[in-house]
Design an enzyme around this catalytic site. Structure first.
Site, short mmCIF file in Angstrom:
data_model
loop_
_atom_site.label_atom_id
_atom_site.label_comp_id
_atom_site.label_asym_id
_atom_site.label_seq_id
_atom_site.Cartn_x
_atom_site.Cartn_y
_atom_site.Cartn_z
N GLU A 74 10.59 17.04 13.80
CA GLU A 74 11.11 16.85 12.44
C GLU A 74 10.54 17.94 11.54
O GLU A 74 9.33 18.09 11.44
CB GLU A 74 10.62 15.47 11.97
CG GLU A 74 11.38 14.86 10.86
CD GLU A 74 10.90 13.43 10.56
OE1 GLU A 74 9.79 13.04 10.99
OE2 GLU A 74 11.66 12.72 9.89
N GLU B 94 9.93 1.87 10.50
CA GLU B 94 10.97 2.87 10.22
C GLU B 94 10.27 4.22 10.31
O GLU B 94 9.51 4.59 9.43
CB GLU B 94 11.58 2.60 8.84
CG GLU B 94 12.94 3.24 8.67
CD GLU B 94 12.86 4.61 8.05
OE1 GLU B 94 12.76 5.59 8.83
OE2 GLU B 94 12.87 4.70 6.82
N CYS C 184 13.69 11.24 6.10
CA CYS C 184 13.70 10.92 7.53
C CYS C 184 15.11 10.94 8.11
O CYS C 184 15.28 11.13 9.32
CB CYS C 184 13.01 9.60 7.82
SG CYS C 184 13.56 8.29 6.76
N LYS D 52 0.85 -1.20 0.00
CA LYS D 52 0.00 0.00 0.00
C LYS D 52 0.89 1.25 0.00
O LYS D 52 1.40 1.68 1.03
CB LYS D 52 -0.92 0.03 1.22
CG LYS D 52 -2.08 0.98 0.98
CD LYS D 52 -2.47 1.85 2.14
CE LYS D 52 -1.54 2.89 2.57
NZ LYS D 52 -1.41 4.09 1.71
P1 ADP Z 1 3.62 11.06 6.24
O1 ADP Z 1 3.47 12.12 7.26
O2 ADP Z 1 4.99 10.86 5.74
O3 ADP Z 1 2.58 11.06 5.17
P2 ADP Z 1 2.19 8.89 7.45
O4 ADP Z 1 2.65 8.06 8.59
O5 ADP Z 1 0.95 9.68 7.60
O6 ADP Z 1 3.44 9.74 7.08
O7 ADP Z 1 2.00 7.99 6.15
C1 ADP Z 1 2.85 6.95 5.77
C2 ADP Z 1 2.03 5.83 5.18
O8 ADP Z 1 1.11 5.38 6.17
C3 ADP Z 1 1.21 6.23 3.97
O9 ADP Z 1 1.16 5.15 3.06
C4 ADP Z 1 -0.17 6.46 4.57
O10 ADP Z 1 -1.22 6.27 3.65
C5 ADP Z 1 -0.20 5.37 5.62
N1 ADP Z 1 -1.18 5.58 6.68
C6 ADP Z 1 -1.62 6.75 7.19
N2 ADP Z 1 -2.55 6.52 8.14
C7 ADP Z 1 -2.68 5.18 8.25
C8 ADP Z 1 -3.50 4.31 9.06
N3 ADP Z 1 -4.34 4.80 9.95
N4 ADP Z 1 -3.37 2.98 8.87
C9 ADP Z 1 -2.52 2.48 7.97
N5 ADP Z 1 -1.74 3.24 7.19
C10 ADP Z 1 -1.81 4.57 7.32
#
Ligand code: ADP
Length: 478
Positions: A382, A248, A282, A173
């Site tokens: 960050e 990570e 990161c 995903k």
């Molecule tokens: P960033 O701030 O870098 O976007 P996130 O942690 O929000 O970091 O997103 C990283 C990944 O996690 C993306 O693929 C995002 O779609 C996914 N993501 C965000 N929220 C959720 C959730 N509740 N469950 C699973 N995956 C998630």
């Protein structure tokens, strides 16, 4: 306009609901593509297919799996230009960096095509002559892979390559900001001839996909790169089915310049570790500490080099592209404003604006601020932007304390020509990775990962494949 699809059980498909979501170019904010928005039925089908195909995939020899990975590597390199353009289009980074990302990501395919065949167990010395004691390494099972937008290709390849080599199937995903590069990569997976169900692509609502992945007991591991906040959420969700996790997460890298550093190397390292991908990395430097004897000289050299860096369109030779979105932009602005309001000095840059008369993407100029202190937001959170906050220090002991004063522990950098100091300080830093006299540390054969709130698990090299293996003991009475 590109129409990206899901890839489930060996077929490209629209979402069952026919729904899509828009993909925008962060430089212009124009819509450049549409991507299938998976419905619950699609998600369940993909998860079920990933679980089912695991039974056969794990039985293949590691040579057979390695051959497919190697072929995929060749296909990626043959198509590197097209893939790189897709990254620049939906993510914004300069084309040369996008090409670098494709090659970097591909190097994991090459590495794990070979590393898979080196997985081995043990035969232990038995407790008595009528026993045999064997230890096997087996694939952990089907793996859910969730990745962010900042390295929209490398992040999932870095996970997929070891997982597939180990004999796991993968359900990927990617981030909703950058799904098209994943779709393009899956076209190559299809061409390479991976068996149906071994690599599945799901795009759409992260909450829904995440929850269903977590609920499916057959998915045995989740490998995630992203924010600490979501990492913590996933960890709590994983408890129900006790999935193995690799996380990570965020970082807040210190970069230390000692008085006996080679200043040209230190300036170069600061620029590489800070301005690549517009600071949206990161392992990007987020705090620079300079020893007082060379403080002025370092600042002058750095400012001179940073002043010529130009933000702009990634397709037309800019050094840095846009910020990914408005939230990212606002965070950078708030960090700089907060620092300046609390007494920091702006040495260069410090300007944010929107392209196309205020209607386009979000840009931020390469920025240096000095006189920062521990109370400022920028020294704790960050920034994920092109801002270098610099402070001065006296002694080695003091700077180690300052550098370790973070909830994060991903990467750190030090510059010194004194070898004993280099060893001493790198061993004292509470970080998963330390660069000594370099701002560029990541590579396929080395373990990438953090400690503390930067998560756990390692990607790369021999260490990376271990994450996808479980140990089985077979005790045999004869
Ligand atoms: P960033 O701030 O870098 O976007 P996130 O942690 O929000 O970091 O997103 C990283 C990944 O996690 C993306 O693929 C995002 O779609 C996914 N993501 C965000 N929220 C959720 C959730 N509740 N469950 C699973 N995956 C998630």
């Amino acid at each position: 306009m590109i129409y990206g699809k899901l890839y489930i059980n060996g077929e490209f498909r629209d979402a069952e609901s026919n729904k899509t979501f828009d993909v925008t170019d962060p430089y212009s904010l124009n819509i450049v593509g549409k991507q299938a928005d998976a419905s619950e039925k699609d998600i369940l089908l993909a998860l079920e297919g990933g679980v089912k195909s695991f039974k056969e995939w794990k039985k293949l020899s590691s040579y057979e799996r390695g051959k497919l990975l190697r072929y995929l590597y060749d296909l990626v390199l043959e198509n590197e230009e097209e893939l790189a353009k897709m990254i620049t289009l939906e993510q914004g980074k300069p084309l040369s960096e996008a090409l670098g990302e494709i090659r970097y990501g591909a190097s994991y395919l090459a590495w794990y095509a070979e590393e898979g065949i080196r997985v081995k167990g043990d035969i232990l010395s038995p407790t008595n002559v009528s026993m045999r004691m064997n230890v096997l390494k087996e694939p952990v099972g089907p793996v859910g892979i969730i990745t962010p937008w900042n390295f929209p290709f490398a992040m999932f390849v870095r996970k997929m390559a070891p997982a597939l080599a180990a004999g796991c199937t993968v359900i990927v995903k990617p981030a909703e900001e950058t799904p098209l590069i994943a779709f393009k990569f899956f076209e190559l997976i299809h061409k390479a001839g991976f068996p149906a169900g071994v690599c599945q692509l799901l795009t759409g609502d992260p909450v829904k996909i995440g929850q269903l992945m977590m609920k499916e007991a057959g998915i045995r591991k989740i490998s995630f790169t992203g924010s600490t906040e979501i990492g913590k959420l996933l960890m709590s969700q994983a408890a129900d089915t006790l999935k193995k996790l690799s996380l990570e997460l965020g970082g807040h890298a210190p970069l230390i310049v000692f008085k006996n550093a080679n200043l040209d190397k230190a300036v170069e390292g600061t620029i590489t570790s800070k301005f690549r991908n517009c600071g949206q990395v990161c392992i990007a430097t987020n705090r620079v500490f300079v020893q007082k004897e060379i403080y002025n000289e370092f600042i002058n050299k750095l400012t001179e080099k940073v002043k010529v860096l130009k933000e702009g369109n990634g397709f037309t030779g800019a050094d840095m592209g846009p910020i990914i979105n408005e939230d990212g932009y606002k965070k950078i602005v708030s960090h700089v404003d907060d620092a300046l309001n609390r007494g920091a000095t702006l040495l260069s840059g410090g300007k944010g604006y929107r392209n196309e008369d205020g209607k386009g993407g979000f840009m931020y100029t390469p920025t240096i601020i000095s006189n920062v202190n521990e109370d400022m937001k920028i020294m704790k959170e960050e920034t994920f932007g092109p801002v270098v906050p610099i402070s001065v220090f006296d002694s080695e002991e003091e700077v180690i304390k300052l550098a370790n004063n973070s909830i994060y522990g991903l990467s750190a950098y030090i510059f010194t020509e004194n070898i004993s100091q280099g060893i001493r300080v790198s061993e004292s830093l509470e970080y998963g990775m330390v660069g000594v006299n370099t701002g560029r540390i990541s590579s396929a054969q080395a373990p990438f990962g953090g400690v503390k709130m930067s998560g756990y698990g390692r990607e790369g090299g021999y260490y990376g494949i271990e994450e996808y293996l479980v140990t089985k003991y077979i005790g045999i009475g004869i």
